[in-house]
Design a protein around this motif. Structure first.
Motif, PDB file in Angstrom:
ATOM      1  N   LEU A   4       0.840  -1.205   0.000  1.00 54.96           N
ATOM      2  CA  LEU A   4       0.000   0.000   0.000  1.00 54.96           C
ATOM      3  C   LEU A   4       0.876   1.257   0.000  1.00 54.96           C
ATOM      4  CD1 LEU A   4      -2.800  -0.862   2.598  1.00 54.96           C
ATOM      5  CD2 LEU A   4      -3.032  -0.714   0.122  1.00 54.96           C
ATOM      6  N   THR A  45      -0.884   7.340   1.887  1.00 54.80           N
ATOM      7  CA  THR A  45      -2.116   8.022   1.510  1.00 54.80           C
ATOM      8  C   THR A  45      -1.860   9.509   1.252  1.00 54.80           C
ATOM      9  OG1 THR A  45      -3.365   6.491   2.923  1.00 54.80           O
ATOM     10  CG2 THR A  45      -4.512   8.484   2.170  1.00 54.80           C
ATOM     11  N   LEU A  97      -8.265   1.079  -2.369  1.00 56.24           N
ATOM     12  CA  LEU A  97      -7.090   0.216  -2.459  1.00 56.24           C
ATOM     13  C   LEU A  97      -7.254  -1.093  -1.709  1.00 56.24           C
ATOM     14  CD1 LEU A  97      -4.154   2.773  -2.064  1.00 56.24           C
ATOM     15  CD2 LEU A  97      -5.227   1.922  -4.165  1.00 56.24           C
ATOM     16  N   ARG A  98      -7.929  -1.042  -0.559  1.00 57.63           N
ATOM     17  CA  ARG A  98      -8.056  -2.279   0.221  1.00 57.63           C
ATOM     18  C   ARG A  98      -9.210  -2.172   1.205  1.00 57.63           C
ATOM     19  NH1 ARG A  98      -2.506  -4.674   0.783  1.00 57.63           N
ATOM     20  NH2 ARG A  98      -2.980  -4.496  -1.433  1.00 57.63           N
ATOM     21  N   VAL A 104      -9.057   1.490   2.876  1.00 60.66           N
ATOM     22  CA  VAL A 104      -7.907   2.337   2.557  1.00 60.66           C
ATOM     23  C   VAL A 104      -8.072   2.877   1.144  1.00 60.66           C
ATOM     24  CG1 VAL A 104      -5.402   2.423   2.254  1.00 60.66           C
ATOM     25  CG2 VAL A 104      -6.395   1.015   4.080  1.00 60.66           C
ATOM     26  N   ASP A 106      -6.394   5.716  -2.025  1.00 68.29           N
ATOM     27  CA  ASP A 106      -5.120   6.300  -2.452  1.00 68.29           C
ATOM     28  C   ASP A 106      -4.987   7.749  -1.998  1.00 68.29           C
ATOM     29  OD1 ASP A 106      -7.045   7.303  -4.190  1.00 68.29           O
ATOM     30  OD2 ASP A 106      -5.702   7.312  -5.924  1.00 68.29           O
ATOM     31  N   VAL A 156      -0.304   5.172   6.077  1.00 73.34           N
ATOM     32  CA  VAL A 156      -1.612   4.907   5.476  1.00 73.34           C
ATOM     33  C   VAL A 156      -2.721   5.451   6.366  1.00 73.34           C
ATOM     34  CG1 VAL A 156      -3.234   3.064   4.856  1.00 73.34           C
ATOM     35  CG2 VAL A 156      -0.824   2.868   4.229  1.00 73.34           C
ATOM     36  N   GLU A 198     -10.335  -3.486  -5.761  1.00 67.57           N
ATOM     37  CA  GLU A 198      -9.199  -2.586  -5.622  1.00 67.57           C
ATOM     38  C   GLU A 198      -8.985  -1.797  -6.909  1.00 67.57           C
ATOM     39  OE1 GLU A 198      -5.835  -4.800  -4.220  1.00 67.57           O
ATOM     40  OE2 GLU A 198      -6.873  -5.469  -2.405  1.00 67.57           O
TER      41      GLU A 198
END
Length: 209
Positions: free
Chosen positions: A43, A46, A65-66, A80, A82, A120, A134
């Motif tokens: 990852l 952020t 992203l996740r 999460v 970006d 993150v 994702e």
């Protein structure tokens, strides 16, 4: 001190209480991580946009992203992105809340807290609908009214600190705080109890400023 007052010390009770305290401290220190090392792997950091001007500080187009945890129901999940307009909990100030939705509206994530996991930003809350996968486009929206109330309380902590130093002395330092949308708490160091007239003077200064 006990002997001076003709009292006996309950050493067994002390040992029991101390052991319980140590156990509680160990429990707090090993709290469940928001994301495991495997979930964090790969990852990127952020991109935070909460310092942007106007609405861009409260809303952002991003990529999912996740998603970790349950995708539906009552269980807590972590999402999460970006990039994020959500302010993560830091320095006694609580994290932002709000919503994150997929472009088609089929997926909605209710953000109940925002925290940092390394570089993150972790959005903590509950997910509804099917996760789009994702890299999918999402829209993140912060509860602006709640953040504004929190920001006002954050400003008030700085005014309170200044007033306390003016009234009680320059030795006063902040030892901790809570800053939320509902209230603030300011912990300080001072060698004696604060007199009522001193409290009233502090209140007058903060309200005047």
């Amino acid at each position: 001190m006990a002997r001076e007052r003709s009292l006996e010390l309950d050493r067994e009770g002390w040992a029991t209480a101390e052991e319980a305290h140590q156990a509680a401290s160990r429990s707090e220190g090993s709290f469940k991580q928001l994301l495991s090392a495997e979930q964090l792997a790969g990852l990127p950091a952020t991109e935070s946009t909460y310092h942007a001007e106007g609405r861009e500080s409260l809303e952002a187009d991003a990529r999912a992203l996740r998603l970790a945890g349950a995708e539906g129901g009552e269980a807590q999940a972590v999402l999460v992105l970006d990039r994020s307009p959500f302010y993560p909990e830091a320095g006694g100030q609580v994290g932002d809340t709000g919503t994150i939705e997929s472009a088609d509206g089929a997926f909605r994530f209710t953000v109940e807290d925002t925290r940092k996991a390394g570089a993150v930003v972790a959005h903590v809350g509950t997910a509804e609908g099917r996760f789009p996968g994702e890299g999918a486009a999402v829209r993140a929206r912060v509860d602006g009214a709640r953040r504004e109330r929190t920001r006002k309380n954050h400003t008030a902590t700085h005014l309170l600190h200044k007033a306390l130093r003016d009234v009680l002395g320059e030795h006063v330092t902040q030892q901790g705080s809570y800053v939320g949308p509902d209230r603030l708490r300011f912990d300080l160091s001072h060698p004696r109890a604060i007199a009522q007239e001193e409290l009233e003077r502090v209140e007058e200064l903060v309200n005047a400023w």
